[in-house]
Enzyme design. Structure first.
Site, PDB file in Angstrom:
ATOM      1  N   GLU A   1      29.833  48.864  54.541  1.00 29.70           N
ATOM      2  CA  GLU A   1      28.469  49.015  54.395  1.00 29.70           C
ATOM      3  C   GLU A   1      27.481  48.262  55.294  1.00 29.70           C
ATOM      4  OE1 GLU A   1      28.703  50.130  50.079  1.00 29.70           O
ATOM      5  OE2 GLU A   1      27.821  52.242  50.841  1.00 29.70           O
TER       6      GLU A   1
ATOM      7  N   GLU B   1      35.737  52.732  47.402  1.00 28.46           N
ATOM      8  CA  GLU B   1      34.928  53.001  46.186  1.00 28.46           C
ATOM      9  C   GLU B   1      35.572  53.950  45.151  1.00 28.46           C
ATOM     10  OE1 GLU B   1      33.679  52.292  49.053  1.00 28.46           O
ATOM     11  OE2 GLU B   1      31.761  50.946  48.938  1.00 28.46           O
TER      12      GLU B   1
HETATM   13  N1  COA Z   1      34.908  41.412  44.461  1.00 27.52           N
HETATM   14  C1  COA Z   1      35.194  40.400  43.561  1.00 27.52           C
HETATM   15  N2  COA Z   1      36.198  39.525  43.852  1.00 27.52           N
HETATM   16  C2  COA Z   1      37.037  39.748  45.100  1.00 27.52           C
HETATM   17  C3  COA Z   1      36.791  40.719  45.657  1.00 27.52           C
HETATM   18  C4  COA Z   1      35.841  41.822  45.338  1.00 27.52           C
HETATM   19  N3  COA Z   1      35.417  42.818  46.248  1.00 27.52           N
HETATM   20  N4  COA Z   1      37.977  40.807  46.847  1.00 27.52           N
HETATM   21  C5  COA Z   1      38.630  39.679  46.648  1.00 27.52           C
HETATM   22  N5  COA Z   1      38.096  39.085  45.558  1.00 27.52           N
HETATM   23  C6  COA Z   1      38.769  37.994  44.814  1.00 27.52           C
HETATM   24  C7  COA Z   1      40.034  38.284  44.183  1.00 27.52           C
HETATM   25  O1  COA Z   1      39.685  38.478  42.794  1.00 27.52           O
HETATM   26  C8  COA Z   1      40.677  36.929  44.024  1.00 27.52           C
HETATM   27  O2  COA Z   1      40.231  35.746  43.227  1.00 27.52           O
HETATM   28  P1  COA Z   1      40.782  35.075  42.165  1.00 27.52           P
HETATM   29  O3  COA Z   1      41.434  33.956  43.436  1.00 27.52           O
HETATM   30  O4  COA Z   1      39.794  34.149  41.544  1.00 27.52           O
HETATM   31  O5  COA Z   1      41.877  35.669  41.399  1.00 27.52           O
HETATM   32  C9  COA Z   1      40.285  36.443  45.604  1.00 27.52           C
HETATM   33  O6  COA Z   1      39.048  36.857  45.954  1.00 27.52           O
HETATM   34  C10 COA Z   1      41.297  36.302  46.710  1.00 27.52           C
HETATM   35  O7  COA Z   1      41.613  37.748  46.590  1.00 27.52           O
HETATM   36  P2  COA Z   1      43.208  38.374  46.676  1.00 27.52           P
HETATM   37  O8  COA Z   1      43.243  39.675  46.404  1.00 27.52           O
HETATM   38  O9  COA Z   1      44.048  37.245  45.973  1.00 27.52           O
HETATM   39  O10 COA Z   1      43.491  38.185  48.354  1.00 27.52           O
HETATM   40  P3  COA Z   1      44.312  38.870  49.122  1.00 27.52           P
HETATM   41  O11 COA Z   1      44.132  38.210  50.637  1.00 27.52           O
HETATM   42  O12 COA Z   1      45.640  39.080  48.697  1.00 27.52           O
HETATM   43  O13 COA Z   1      43.844  40.481  49.306  1.00 27.52           O
HETATM   44  C11 COA Z   1      41.913  42.054  49.849  1.00 27.52           C
HETATM   45  C12 COA Z   1      42.713  40.656  50.031  1.00 27.52           C
HETATM   46  C13 COA Z   1      40.742  42.108  50.260  1.00 27.52           C
HETATM   47  C14 COA Z   1      42.949  42.975  49.980  1.00 27.52           C
HETATM   48  C15 COA Z   1      41.944  42.475  48.166  1.00 27.52           C
HETATM   49  O14 COA Z   1      41.147  41.055  47.864  1.00 27.52           O
HETATM   50  C16 COA Z   1      41.251  43.349  47.697  1.00 27.52           C
HETATM   51  O15 COA Z   1      41.674  44.491  47.616  1.00 27.52           O
HETATM   52  N6  COA Z   1      39.907  43.111  47.314  1.00 27.52           N
HETATM   53  C17 COA Z   1      39.063  44.317  46.748  1.00 27.52           C
HETATM   54  C18 COA Z   1      38.614  45.507  47.716  1.00 27.52           C
HETATM   55  C19 COA Z   1      37.616  46.449  47.213  1.00 27.52           C
HETATM   56  O16 COA Z   1      38.086  47.443  46.471  1.00 27.52           O
HETATM   57  N7  COA Z   1      36.499  46.417  47.691  1.00 27.52           N
HETATM   58  C20 COA Z   1      35.507  47.458  47.430  1.00 27.52           C
HETATM   59  C21 COA Z   1      34.575  46.925  46.530  1.00 27.52           C
HETATM   60  S1  COA Z   1      33.244  48.157  46.321  1.00 27.52           S
END
Ligand code: COA
Length: 248
Positions: free
Chosen positions: A111, A131
């Site tokens: 966004e 979302e």
């Molecule tokens: N909010 C809060 N923390 C987040 C985050 C988010 N949207 N996206 C990633 N993080 C954090 C993880 O919790 C993790 O924290 P930690 O090391 O303290 O456990 C860190 O960032 C690394 O994330 P990780 O998932 O291990 O990295 P990855 O490279 O394997 O995967 C993504 C990356 C983006 C695929 C995955 O983090 C993800 O799916 N994030 C959420 C995406 C989402 O749903 N966004 C919409 C929110 S409205």
């Protein structure tokens, strides 16, 4: 001076600012501190208009709003529109906003990118709005901006499925306007900013205002802006320079 703990790293140039979302350990998830920093940057650019290049640290744009903070937010917080208002303010900055997107741009990160005037990306782009999978809607601009960018049919499919769009498809949909290798991404963003900088900033700002004006205001808004520009010394200077150039 900047430190790595700052949520937004700023590099200021005469005609542009580069802002880097900087929470790499959280994949640049957008938390309140980052929103506060974006508001402060907007205040600066409203006062002193410059092109903004928005990018993310460590091969990620932003993996969304911070889910840890989102989980604790309640109805009253939703109504405050914490991210929505910041992104509207960013979109309404007087000079162009260029999003240079590497890797993930998910949820609130997507966004934020939609709020930019121009989006460019790398082949590693993964952009989308998951979302509904988290039990919420994309309420910080996707429901209306995404259809303005890619049209109703694609927008509703993306919002309902929550699927992630990769680089080539994003390019095909017009969600981004070009792809660049990660090492070239900022250079490409600067090249766009260079091109913009060659134009009259007053005309650039007028173009942005007119482009964003509601349909019902056209063509009156176009004509009012043009009337002001027709009287500007810079218009006479630029047109005279063209007409008098000797090297034709
Ligand atoms: N909010 C809060 N923390 C987040 C985050 C988010 N949207 N996206 C990633 N993080 C954090 C993880 O919790 C993790 O924290 P930690 O090391 O303290 O456990 C860190 O960032 C690394 O994330 P990780 O998932 O291990 O990295 P990855 O490279 O394997 O995967 C993504 C990356 C983006 C695929 C995955 O983090 C993800 O799916 N994030 C959420 C995406 C989402 O749903 N966004 C919409 C929110 S409205």
């Amino acid at each position: 001076m900047t430190t790595t703990a700052e949520p937004l790293l700023l590099t200021r140039h005469d005609d542009r600012v580069v802002a880097t979302l900087n929470r790499p350990d959280k994949r640049n998830a957008i938390d309140q501190a980052m929103i506060d920093a974006l508001h402060a940057l907007c205040a600066e650019l409203e006062q002193t208009p410059k092109t903004l290049i928005l990018t993310g640290a460590d091969g990620v744009f932003a993996a969304g709003a911070d889910i840890a903070q989102l989980r604790e937010r309640r109805a009253a917080d939703a109504l405050r529109g914490i991210n929505a208002h910041a992104f509207v303010r960013l979109a309404e900055l007087p000079m162009p906003v260029i999003a240079a997107i590497d890797g993930y741009a998910l949820g609130g990160g997507a966004e934020l990118a939609y709020a930019a005037d121009i989006r460019i990306a790398t082949p590693a782009l993964a952009i989308g709005n998951p979302e509904t999978g988290l039990g919420i809607i994309a309420a910080a601009g996707a429901s209306w901006r995404l259809k303005e960018i890619v049209g109703d049919a694609h927008a509703i499919e993306l919002l309902l499925t929550g699927r992630t769009v990769k680089a080539e498809e994003a390019l095909r949909l017009g969600l981004v306007s070009s792809l660049h290798e990660p090492t070239d991404l900022l250079t490409a963003a600067h090249a766009i900013a260079d091109r913009i900088a060659r134009n009259d900033p007053t005309a650039t700002m007028a173009t942005k205002r007119v482009f964003r004006a509601p349909r019902a205001q056209h063509p009156a808004v176009d004509l009012e802006e043009q009337a002001a520009l027709f009287e500007s010394p810079e218009k006479f200077r630029r047109m005279t320079a063209f007409l008098e150039r000797r090297d034709r």
